[in-house]
Motif scaffolding. Structure first.
Motif, short mmCIF file in Angstrom:
data_model
loop_
_atom_site.label_atom_id
_atom_site.label_comp_id
_atom_site.label_asym_id
_atom_site.label_seq_id
_atom_site.Cartn_x
_atom_site.Cartn_y
_atom_site.Cartn_z
N SER A 73 0.84 -1.19 0.00
CA SER A 73 0.00 0.00 0.00
C SER A 73 0.88 1.24 0.00
N SER A 74 0.37 2.30 -0.58
CA SER A 74 1.13 3.55 -0.60
C SER A 74 0.43 4.68 0.14
N ASN A 75 -0.79 4.42 0.61
CA ASN A 75 -1.56 5.47 1.28
C ASN A 75 -1.86 5.14 2.73
N ALA A 76 -1.77 6.15 3.58
CA ALA A 76 -2.17 6.00 4.98
C ALA A 76 -3.67 6.25 5.09
N VAL A 77 -4.28 5.58 6.05
CA VAL A 77 -5.71 5.72 6.30
C VAL A 77 -5.91 5.87 7.81
N ALA A 78 -6.80 6.79 8.19
CA ALA A 78 -7.12 6.98 9.60
C ALA A 78 -8.61 6.73 9.82
N VAL A 79 -8.93 6.27 11.02
CA VAL A 79 -10.31 6.03 11.45
C VAL A 79 -10.48 6.70 12.81
N LEU A 80 -11.56 7.44 12.96
CA LEU A 80 -11.87 8.09 14.24
C LEU A 80 -13.23 7.62 14.72
N ILE A 81 -13.24 7.03 15.92
CA ILE A 81 -14.48 6.53 16.50
C ILE A 81 -14.58 7.01 17.95
N THR A 82 -15.77 7.47 18.31
CA THR A 82 -16.06 7.71 19.71
C THR A 82 -17.11 6.68 20.13
N THR A 83 -17.09 6.30 21.39
CA THR A 83 -18.05 5.31 21.87
C THR A 83 -19.02 5.96 22.86
N GLN A 84 -20.22 5.39 22.93
CA GLN A 84 -21.21 5.90 23.88
C GLN A 84 -20.72 5.73 25.31
N GLU A 85 -20.18 4.57 25.58
CA GLU A 85 -19.64 4.27 26.90
C GLU A 85 -18.16 3.93 26.75
N ALA A 86 -17.34 4.41 27.66
CA ALA A 86 -15.93 4.07 27.63
C ALA A 86 -15.75 2.57 27.90
N ILE A 87 -14.77 1.97 27.23
CA ILE A 87 -14.53 0.54 27.39
C ILE A 87 -13.11 0.27 27.88
N ASP A 88 -12.93 -0.87 28.51
CA ASP A 88 -11.62 -1.28 28.98
C ASP A 88 -10.74 -1.57 27.76
N PHE A 89 -9.60 -0.89 27.67
CA PHE A 89 -8.70 -1.06 26.54
C PHE A 89 -7.27 -1.31 27.02
N ASP A 90 -7.11 -1.63 28.29
CA ASP A 90 -5.78 -1.85 28.88
C ASP A 90 -4.88 -0.63 28.72
N ALA A 91 -5.45 0.56 28.84
CA ALA A 91 -4.69 1.79 28.68
C ALA A 91 -3.61 1.92 29.76
N ILE A 92 -2.60 2.73 29.46
CA ILE A 92 -1.48 2.85 30.39
C ILE A 92 -1.87 3.43 31.74
N ASP A 93 -2.95 4.21 31.78
CA ASP A 93 -3.42 4.77 33.05
C ASP A 93 -4.55 3.96 33.67
N ASN A 94 -4.84 2.79 33.07
CA ASN A 94 -5.89 1.88 33.54
C ASN A 94 -7.29 2.48 33.47
N LYS A 95 -7.46 3.58 32.75
CA LYS A 95 -8.78 4.18 32.57
C LYS A 95 -9.41 3.63 31.30
N CYS A 96 -10.73 3.59 31.29
CA CYS A 96 -11.44 3.14 30.10
C CYS A 96 -11.31 4.19 28.99
N VAL A 97 -11.53 3.75 27.75
CA VAL A 97 -11.29 4.58 26.57
C VAL A 97 -12.59 4.81 25.82
N ASP A 98 -12.79 6.06 25.35
CA ASP A 98 -13.97 6.39 24.56
C ASP A 98 -13.64 7.15 23.26
N VAL A 99 -12.36 7.45 23.03
CA VAL A 99 -11.93 8.11 21.79
C VAL A 99 -10.83 7.25 21.17
N PHE A 100 -11.08 6.82 19.93
CA PHE A 100 -10.15 5.94 19.22
C PHE A 100 -9.78 6.57 17.89
N VAL A 101 -8.50 6.78 17.69
CA VAL A 101 -8.00 7.22 16.39
C VAL A 101 -7.06 6.13 15.91
#
Length: 150
Positions: A73-101
């Protein structure tokens, strides 16, 4: 490369209802597959999961930047999603995540990949921008916000 350059109205989704890390990654890949016609949704998911095995891409403050590499592939692609409720994503601060890029980049564009990740992280570290992102209720408004923020 700025997020606004690689994000499209087709790769944005507000207030998604998901309840797990795997489901949000699947939704990301579903949107990305509409832009990346040379690679299937399952391969995109495998790319993200492979990166997550090295450590969570949850950067803290309810934000995650999952990313993967695209062969042939020669092109980059981005996806931006927000969630209604934050979900466990094993984040470094152990907080749930609701914004995904999510970012998919050509596998031979390492320097560009790092610069793009850096610009996305910088944008999302702006408290005013992230607050506005979380308030968005429709895809077009969110897209316009990102275009203006960069």
């Amino acid at each position: 490369m700025q997020l606004s350059e690689i994000l499209t109205t087709n790769t944005i989704c507000c207030a998604v209802q998901v309840n797990s890390k795997k489901r949000i990654l699947e939704k990301i890949c579903q949107l990305a597959a509409m832009q990346i016609t040379t690679i299937g949704q399952d391969d995109l998911l495998a790319s993200l999961l492979e990166r997550e095995k090295m450590g969570s891409t949850g950067i803290g403050n309810g934000i995650a930047i999952p990313h993967g590499r695209l062969p042939n592939s020669s092109n980059a692609v981005a996806v931006l999603i927000t969630t209604q409720e934050a979900i466990d994503f094993d984040a470094i601060d152990n907080k749930c995540v609701d914004v995904f890029v999510a970012l998919f980049v050509p596998e031979d564009s390492c320097e560009e990949h790092l610069k793009t990740l850096q610009s996305i992280a910088k944008l999302l570290s702006n408290k005013k921008v992230i607050k506005q992102i979380r308030k968005c209720t429709d895809n077009q408004t969110l897209y316009n916000l990102i275009q203006q923020a960069n």
